[in-house]
Design a protein around this motif. Structure first.
Motif, mmCIF file in Angstrom:
data_model
loop_
_atom_site.group_PDB
_atom_site.id
_atom_site.type_symbol
_atom_site.label_atom_id
_atom_site.label_comp_id
_atom_site.label_asym_id
_atom_site.label_seq_id
_atom_site.Cartn_x
_atom_site.Cartn_y
_atom_site.Cartn_z
ATOM 1 N N ARG A 71 -4.792 9.428 10.175
ATOM 2 C CA ARG A 71 -6.252 9.368 10.040
ATOM 3 C C ARG A 71 -6.853 8.238 10.859
ATOM 4 N NH1 ARG A 71 -5.081 13.374 7.667
ATOM 5 N NH2 ARG A 71 -5.645 13.994 5.555
ATOM 6 N N ARG A 118 -4.154 -4.053 11.971
ATOM 7 C CA ARG A 118 -3.397 -4.999 11.130
ATOM 8 C C ARG A 118 -1.931 -4.843 11.472
ATOM 9 N NH1 ARG A 118 -3.448 -1.804 5.197
ATOM 10 N NH2 ARG A 118 -1.797 -0.347 5.816
ATOM 11 N N ARG A 119 -1.138 -5.810 11.045
ATOM 12 C CA ARG A 119 0.283 -5.769 11.350
ATOM 13 C C ARG A 119 0.988 -4.598 10.657
ATOM 14 N NH1 ARG A 119 2.626 -7.764 15.479
ATOM 15 N NH2 ARG A 119 4.553 -7.754 14.265
ATOM 16 N N ALA A 120 0.543 -4.285 9.435
ATOM 17 C CA ALA A 120 1.219 -3.225 8.682
ATOM 18 C C ALA A 120 0.704 -1.856 9.112
ATOM 19 C CB ALA A 120 0.989 -3.424 7.189
ATOM 20 N N PRO A 121 1.610 -0.904 9.292
ATOM 21 C CA PRO A 121 1.162 0.453 9.637
ATOM 22 C C PRO A 121 0.418 1.089 8.463
ATOM 23 C CG PRO A 121 3.528 0.417 9.190
ATOM 24 C CD PRO A 121 3.062 -1.008 9.140
ATOM 25 N N PRO A 122 -0.325 2.156 8.721
ATOM 26 C CA PRO A 122 -1.045 2.808 7.621
ATOM 27 C C PRO A 122 -0.087 3.544 6.691
ATOM 28 C CG PRO A 122 -1.281 4.072 9.645
ATOM 29 C CD PRO A 122 -0.555 2.822 10.012
ATOM 30 N N ALA A 123 -0.330 3.442 5.393
ATOM 31 C CA ALA A 123 0.442 4.251 4.437
ATOM 32 C C ALA A 123 -0.467 5.372 3.944
ATOM 33 C CB ALA A 123 0.920 3.401 3.266
ATOM 34 N N LEU A 124 -1.627 5.008 3.401
ATOM 35 C CA LEU A 124 -2.548 6.026 2.881
ATOM 36 C C LEU A 124 -3.284 6.749 4.000
ATOM 37 C CD1 LEU A 124 -3.771 4.222 -0.292
ATOM 38 C CD2 LEU A 124 -3.064 6.603 -0.216
ATOM 39 N N ASP A 125 -3.516 6.103 5.127
ATOM 40 C CA ASP A 125 -4.294 6.715 6.209
ATOM 41 C C ASP A 125 -3.445 7.128 7.399
ATOM 42 O OD1 ASP A 125 -6.834 6.914 5.090
ATOM 43 O OD2 ASP A 125 -7.225 4.794 5.416
ATOM 44 N N ARG A 126 -2.188 7.424 7.149
ATOM 45 C CA ARG A 126 -1.336 7.958 8.217
ATOM 46 C C ARG A 126 -1.975 9.216 8.792
ATOM 47 N NH1 ARG A 126 4.802 8.903 6.525
ATOM 48 N NH2 ARG A 126 3.816 9.417 4.544
ATOM 49 N N ARG A 148 7.872 -9.025 6.495
ATOM 50 C CA ARG A 148 6.871 -7.940 6.468
ATOM 51 C C ARG A 148 7.178 -6.898 7.539
ATOM 52 N NH1 ARG A 148 1.831 -10.202 8.788
ATOM 53 N NH2 ARG A 148 3.259 -9.969 10.545
ATOM 54 N N ASP A 155 1.138 5.764 -0.546
ATOM 55 C CA ASP A 155 0.650 7.101 -0.834
ATOM 56 C C ASP A 155 1.510 7.618 -1.977
ATOM 57 O OD1 ASP A 155 0.107 9.779 -0.891
ATOM 58 O OD2 ASP A 155 0.602 10.157 1.212
ATOM 59 N N TRP A 172 -3.308 3.201 14.779
ATOM 60 C CA TRP A 172 -2.777 1.906 14.325
ATOM 61 C C TRP A 172 -2.542 1.001 15.528
ATOM 62 C CZ3 TRP A 172 2.915 0.568 13.824
ATOM 63 C CH2 TRP A 172 3.070 -0.718 13.298
ATOM 64 N N GLU A 232 0.891 -1.172 0.000
ATOM 65 C CA GLU A 232 0.000 0.000 0.000
ATOM 66 C C GLU A 232 0.918 1.208 0.000
ATOM 67 O OE1 GLU A 232 -3.264 0.137 3.059
ATOM 68 O OE2 GLU A 232 -2.212 1.938 3.718
ATOM 69 N N ASN A 238 8.428 -3.031 7.059
ATOM 70 C CA ASN A 238 7.571 -1.937 7.549
ATOM 71 C C ASN A 238 8.310 -1.024 8.518
ATOM 72 O OD1 ASN A 238 5.220 -2.322 6.072
ATOM 73 N ND2 ASN A 238 4.495 -3.934 7.454
ATOM 74 N N GLY A 294 5.675 6.386 3.838
ATOM 75 C CA GLY A 294 4.358 6.309 3.197
ATOM 76 C C GLY A 294 4.169 5.057 2.377
ATOM 77 N N VAL A 295 4.917 3.996 2.701
ATOM 78 C CA VAL A 295 4.749 2.698 2.053
ATOM 79 C C VAL A 295 4.526 1.661 3.152
ATOM 80 C CG1 VAL A 295 5.774 0.937 0.543
ATOM 81 C CG2 VAL A 295 6.357 3.356 0.221
ATOM 82 N N ALA A 296 3.571 0.745 2.949
ATOM 83 C CA ALA A 296 3.340 -0.322 3.923
ATOM 84 C C ALA A 296 3.296 -1.659 3.201
ATOM 85 C CB ALA A 296 2.028 -0.098 4.678
ATOM 86 N N VAL A 297 3.985 -2.649 3.792
ATOM 87 C CA VAL A 297 3.901 -4.014 3.280
ATOM 88 C C VAL A 297 2.727 -4.681 3.997
ATOM 89 C CG1 VAL A 297 5.096 -6.224 3.002
ATOM 90 C CG2 VAL A 297 6.379 -4.068 2.874
ATOM 91 N N ARG A 343 -6.043 12.773 -2.337
ATOM 92 C CA ARG A 343 -6.561 11.400 -2.372
ATOM 93 C C ARG A 343 -7.721 11.262 -3.354
ATOM 94 N NH1 ARG A 343 -2.721 11.018 0.472
ATOM 95 N NH2 ARG A 343 -2.558 10.076 2.531
#
Lengths: 248, 248
Positions: free
Chosen positions: B128, B118-126, A76, A11, B131, A9, A80, A87-90, A128
């Motif tokens: 927002r 979820r295990r992965a932190p937010p990328a698009l919803d940082r 993962r 941005d 986590w 994921e 992360n 701004g990238v998440a695995v 967005r």
């Protein structure tokens, strides 16, 4: 050596696209630097599709070969740890067979284009969505979209710099639906041409505004000329939502 | 003089909260500066509720008195022109009677708290979502939430610096639901105590993790002591979703 399939994921705002450019950092480079940070290795990270500058991903898929022996969950979490500030998440990582190829094994790509259709600009969703303040007729846009579904020569709907050998693609799904103040355009195909989704969004926005009739979309398609279609919609409304593979 | 009711969306990240502080700019100030920019007037903008630093709004309501004669649609568009770079949007503006008061006329406030689980932190919803990487049991959280619905002494669920005269409030609705990777906590009441929603979210997160049983939420409530409840959840997951008025 283990090949890992990564679901990413990101941005798009902070990147010049998937690939590194002279003008800035690509998502690929950010992921490769994170792989190096935790493994000391410098493998190439290969993605299903090269998203453009500013385009977001909810479910980009990439593969990478790692020599170091590490449990999948650790890959993962370690990536992360290094990617979080960028701004990238695995979202997912799994070990796959050596013949899995993120790009060539893919059987479907899915995109979402978000238009915010209200007088007020976005506050929470800045960067967005594509903000279109004039009223759009989503039903007319859906009627126009129907002309693009199926196997067609999409010359009118690809960027002039598109490097695909053939402009013929099969669009398996294209739909327009209103969700409150937003209009969502969803699409699925084996693959897309350069800027295809953004030119489709720009053309359907013409239909929504009444600049084009739904039938003008068919005319634009048949003209086989980029100038016959609408403008290229901005990248910030576009999301690569998923990439599918046989058996997934 | 015309009194305008404004519906505001904002990204709390750029502000120290609704009210100006020594440490930075409040949303109120941003709106007041926009009013001045288009009217030359300096009225006070009064909000339904003073959101804390970092808390977002999808539907904050405020009122403001403007002497200059302007069409309603122009008020919205003019304010947006000046507010757009600041992460505030006037979603709606309408002329109301002089006895309308954004704070005292309100009959209900609604909040949403978003947890990304979820295990992965937010990328698009940082910025927002909150986590929370460890697995949460949303059903247990919902069972715990039930104990808070109704009229109670919420001393355990308010900030020590809360200035409300009484800790007794009636929570008309509180529900927890999973939506994919997210857990949404929604609440409605005539009014809320300082940090009430964030302490509820932090306490329910304890239940989701298994640190608290659902019944421990009732015990925390009955203890009437801030220390009996869970931690105050971070502001970035909280949204003021709407404010209702009689006849709306």
């Amino acid at each position: 050596m283990t090949r890992f399939k990564l679901v990413l994921e990101y941005d798009g705002a902070g990147f010049v696209g998937w690939q590194r450019q002279a003008t800035g950092v690509g998502v690929q480079q950010a992921v490769e630097e994170a792989v190096y940070a935790f493994s000391g290795e410098t493998p190439t990270v290969v993605a299903a599709g090269r998203t453009d500058s500013g385009v977001h991903a909810l479910g980009q898929v990439a593969h990478v070969d790692i020599e170091k022996t590490v449990p999948t969950g650790r890959v993962r979490d370690a990536l992360n740890h290094f990617l979080r500030p960028r701004g990238v998440a695995v979202v997912g990582a799994e070990a796959v067979s050596d013949d899995f190829h993120a790009r060539f094994s893919a059987t479907e790509r899915g995109y979402l284009y978000r238009i915010l259709n209200r007088r007020a600009p976005p506050a929470l969703d800045r960067g967005r969505v594509w903000w279109v303040p004039m009223a759009l007729d989503a039903d007319a846009m859906q009627a126009g979209a129907r002309h693009l579904v199926g196997r067609h020569d999409f010359t009118s709907f690809r960027a002039s710099e598109c490097q695909a050998d053939s402009p013929v693609k099969t669009l398996d799904h294209l739909a327009v639906a209103r969700d409150g103040d937003e209009i969502h355009i969803t699409a699925r195909a084996l693959s897309f041409l350069h800027n295809q989704m953004r030119i489709i969004a720009g053309t359907l926005q013409f239909v929504g505004q009444g600049k084009f009739t739904p039938e003008d979309v068919a005319r634009a398609l048949n003209a086989r000329a980029r100038s016959a279609a609408g403008p290229t919609a901005p990248p910030e409304g576009l999301y690569l939502t998923h990439v599918a593979y046989d058996g997934t």
